[in-house]
Design a protein around this motif. Structure first.
Motif, short mmCIF file in Angstrom:
data_model
loop_
_atom_site.label_atom_id
_atom_site.label_comp_id
_atom_site.label_asym_id
_atom_site.label_seq_id
_atom_site.Cartn_x
_atom_site.Cartn_y
_atom_site.Cartn_z
N GLN A 4 49.91 13.56 18.17
CA GLN A 4 51.12 13.77 18.96
C GLN A 4 51.28 15.25 19.30
N SER A 5 50.91 16.14 18.38
CA SER A 5 50.98 17.58 18.67
C SER A 5 50.06 17.96 19.81
N LEU A 6 48.85 17.39 19.82
CA LEU A 6 47.93 17.67 20.93
C LEU A 6 48.46 17.13 22.25
N ILE A 7 49.08 15.95 22.22
CA ILE A 7 49.67 15.39 23.43
C ILE A 7 50.79 16.31 23.92
N SER A 14 47.91 9.71 25.21
CA SER A 14 48.29 8.73 24.21
C SER A 14 47.48 8.93 22.94
N VAL A 15 48.05 8.45 21.84
CA VAL A 15 47.35 8.51 20.56
C VAL A 15 46.07 7.70 20.63
N GLU A 17 44.19 7.05 23.18
CA GLU A 17 43.18 7.77 23.96
C GLU A 17 42.49 8.83 23.10
N LEU A 18 43.26 9.60 22.37
CA LEU A 18 42.68 10.66 21.53
C LEU A 18 41.88 10.06 20.38
N ARG A 19 42.35 8.98 19.79
CA ARG A 19 41.59 8.32 18.72
C ARG A 19 40.26 7.78 19.26
N ARG A 20 40.28 7.26 20.49
CA ARG A 20 39.04 6.77 21.10
C ARG A 20 38.07 7.93 21.33
N GLN A 21 38.58 9.05 21.83
CA GLN A 21 37.74 10.24 22.02
C GLN A 21 37.16 10.70 20.69
N ALA A 22 37.99 10.69 19.66
CA ALA A 22 37.51 11.09 18.33
C ALA A 22 36.39 10.17 17.86
N ASN A 33 43.95 1.50 14.90
CA ASN A 33 45.13 1.97 14.19
C ASN A 33 45.82 2.98 15.10
N ASN A 34 47.08 2.74 15.43
CA ASN A 34 47.81 3.63 16.33
C ASN A 34 48.47 4.78 15.57
N GLY A 35 48.10 4.96 14.30
CA GLY A 35 48.68 6.02 13.49
C GLY A 35 48.36 7.39 14.05
N VAL A 36 49.23 8.32 13.76
CA VAL A 36 49.05 9.66 14.32
C VAL A 36 48.40 10.61 13.32
#
Length: 94
Positions: A4-7, A14-15, A17-22, A33-36
């Motif tokens: 969320q801080s990066l967003i 979205s979280v 999107e970033l989790r997918r990139q990770a 997992n939609n956890g932040v």
């Protein structure tokens, strides 16, 4: 709070999107997992995916244990402060 801080700084929308990139760059494989929250491996993976370096300053007021770690190898530095209890605060130049 990491994602969320990066967003909030304009890196991603979205979280998920970033989790997918990770996950595409060596982060956690469970992107459903939609956890932040994020571990060190996720932070490195996101930094590599975004082409930035992420500097995390961890402050634990209770134990006065502070760390200053930069993740990633390329690009400009994005500064986040991680406060005891698992909260990230994005910092930017005004």
């Amino acid at each position: 709070c990491f994602f969320q801080s990066l967003i909030n700084l304009g890196y991603g929308t979205s979280v998920m999107e970033l989790r997918r990139q990770a996950s595409l760059h060596g982060g956690q494989s469970n992107i459903n997992n939609n956890g932040v929250w994020a571990n060190d491996q996720d932070i490195i993976a996101v930094a590599n995916a975004l082409g930035i370096r992420i500097r995390v300053i961890s402050l634990d007021m209770q134990y006065q244990a502070n760390q200053d770690i930069t993740y990633g190898n390329n690009g400009s530095v994005v500064l986040l402060v991680h406060i005891f209890g698992g909260h990230f605060v994005p910092l930017r130049d005004e």
